[in-house]
Design an enzyme around this catalytic site. Sequence first.
Site, PDB file in Angstrom:
ATOM      1  N   VAL A  23      30.205 -11.503  -4.742  1.00  0.00           N
ATOM      2  CA  VAL A  23      30.953 -11.376  -5.997  1.00  0.00           C
ATOM      3  C   VAL A  23      30.831  -9.947  -6.520  1.00  0.00           C
ATOM      4  CG1 VAL A  23      31.251 -12.289  -8.326  1.00  0.00           C
ATOM      5  CG2 VAL A  23      30.443 -13.790  -6.489  1.00  0.00           C
TER       6      VAL A  23
ATOM      7  N   HIS B  78      25.618 -10.838  -6.174  1.00  0.00           N
ATOM      8  CA  HIS B  78      26.463  -9.983  -7.001  1.00  0.00           C
ATOM      9  C   HIS B  78      26.169  -8.516  -6.722  1.00  0.00           C
ATOM     10  CE1 HIS B  78      27.296  -7.772 -10.881  1.00  0.00           C
ATOM     11  NE2 HIS B  78      28.480  -8.257 -10.568  1.00  0.00           N
ATOM     12  N   SER B  79      27.235  -7.701  -6.593  1.00  0.00           N
ATOM     13  CA  SER B  79      27.089  -6.264  -6.443  1.00  0.00           C
ATOM     14  C   SER B  79      26.180  -5.947  -5.241  1.00  0.00           C
ATOM     15  CB  SER B  79      26.546  -5.669  -7.746  1.00  0.00           C
ATOM     16  OG  SER B  79      26.435  -4.276  -7.699  1.00  0.00           O
ATOM     17  N   LEU B  80      25.142  -5.145  -5.445  1.00  0.00           N
ATOM     18  CA  LEU B  80      24.223  -4.813  -4.358  1.00  0.00           C
ATOM     19  C   LEU B  80      23.569  -6.065  -3.779  1.00  0.00           C
ATOM     20  CD1 LEU B  80      22.671  -2.693  -2.666  1.00  0.00           C
ATOM     21  CD2 LEU B  80      21.007  -2.563  -4.538  1.00  0.00           C
TER      22      LEU B  80
ATOM     23  N   SER C 156      24.917  -8.760  -2.986  1.00  0.00           N
ATOM     24  CA  SER C 156      25.734  -9.310  -1.897  1.00  0.00           C
ATOM     25  C   SER C 156      25.462  -8.572  -0.596  1.00  0.00           C
ATOM     26  CB  SER C 156      27.215  -9.222  -2.268  1.00  0.00           C
ATOM     27  OG  SER C 156      27.629  -7.864  -2.360  1.00  0.00           O
TER      28      SER C 156
END
Length: 587
Positions: A527, A436-438, A440
């Site tokens: 995501v 998720h976010s960073l 990923s």
Amino acid sequence: MASSEAHPDLLRNTPSNIKRLEVEIEHSKGRQKYLAHTRSPSDGGDVRWYFYKVPLAENELAASVPRTEIVGKSDYFRFGMRDSLAIEASFLQQEEDLLSSWWKEYAECSEGPRGRPSSSKVDKQQCESSSEGARSAQLYEVEEERVGVPVKGGLYEVDLVKRHCFPVYWNGENRRVLRGHWFARKGGLDWLPLREDVAEQLEIAYRSQVWHRRTFQPSGLFAARVDLQGSTPWLHALFTGEDDTWEAWLNVDASGFSGAMGFSGSGIKIRRGYSTSHSPKPTQDELRQQKEEEMDDYCSQVPVQHLVFMIHGIGQRLEKSNLVDDVTNFRHVTSSLAERHLTSHQRGAQRVLFIPCQWRKGLKLSGEAAVDKITLDGVRGLRVTLSATVHDVLYYMSPIYCQDIIDSVSIQLNRLYLKFLKRNPGYDGKVSIYGHSLGSVLSYDILCHQESLSSPFPMDWMYKEHARNEESSPDVNNQSSLLTAKAMDSKQPDEKLPSGQDDASMNYTPNIKYMKLEFKVDTFFAVGSPLGVFLTLRNIRIGIGKGKEYWGEENISEEMPACRQMFNIFHPFDPVAYRSVIVPLLH
């Protein structure tokens, strides 16, 4: 496990073991003691195990909880039926030793806890304080691992010696577990478990069939009185009945503190053995408890065939952020969706296990202290929030801290996988990553470097491009700088660059060393991901080197993560998310 002779695999809460556990329990000497010996409706043989919602404080002994004889209705959760079965099987194999250990701890509690330092927390604190700037490999040193009875889908285990329920895959608090075999009906229709010291005293009275020795009590009741040692003064039980039937109540003398425990009239009805709730309109807590038990029972019967590691992004340093809670909520959502959209055969064939990967929680970067010192006091709250969120992106884009962050994620992933493999030997299912976010971006970089484990710092090309531009168009200032440098070199002839190295080849961007993952990744879920913009800034596109003509730009590279498939999942209104590839325009 309390006994080193009992192999953990033999007590794993799996379908293949459930029937064997049932047979072992029914034929064990310990189980025979708890079967019903009378025809009383108050007599049953079912034992249920519980765990407390509130975690134990550091150094707090489990026997000190609960502090009242009757467990508060809102203080605990029941383990599912099959989890209770697995815990009880382990308990009965070593009942004498476990009871002796508990009574010893209970005696210590009556004198006041002497303080037993939690080795895992103490070791972690010492590790963090001794080398603040050390690499994450040292920060994530695995403590001596204890193995207990697996419960709640294998995410937790029960240490019966310490009466602890603890998480397997993340550092979390110990929660007290309680064995319920005597119960009280304190208001409403629910039977609540009694604390073990009171339950054991009642069990002794029951075995001696104390109701045969009835006498007239001061209240006029013809009953047998059993004085009980507990936290409430003048606590006692009154047994009435005939040869093969009995009933009993907990009470205190009129001169005692009956108000403290809610005793009134003839006292609180008690029974031996667990009984389900008969409430016509269950409360929200009861419905949640029922749903949780159903999920746990489902997990104990269905094997894991898909393991998903959940890698968080920015924000985990915020006070209210908790990846474990987020993953728990995600697990409930996916379970609800599976119930609605999958057939019973599909749900019964396999299940997915989501495990949080907390790469930031134990990572200490040396620059954090310096940033704190230079932070202004104005709008302090906003600055603290920025420091706990956006700064993680800046740290990762720094050639100084990028390595520490990559190490932290990789080490945690391998550590979690090996923990899982130890408890599920021979696992042949899928392993996926949800970033998720960073998280990923970190996952993508790790997956892109599974073949070549060493690579220049991701923004290295920018430094080199800048150096080439300076060489191709030198200005007066550059010429002045070069003349100054030559003058300094003439004054200091002993200081020379290593052979084969000159100013043009020097750069200040180190190579990042990546770690080989212990597993192959099936699916990579990005995501709410800013990966697209990161790759654009690096002049990189996702691909296998066949898009050169389409990109139509120079110096563009293509990379492909080491996974079977990748999904970029985003909400169109998410300000952090970007497309991962540039979609060709249709003419």
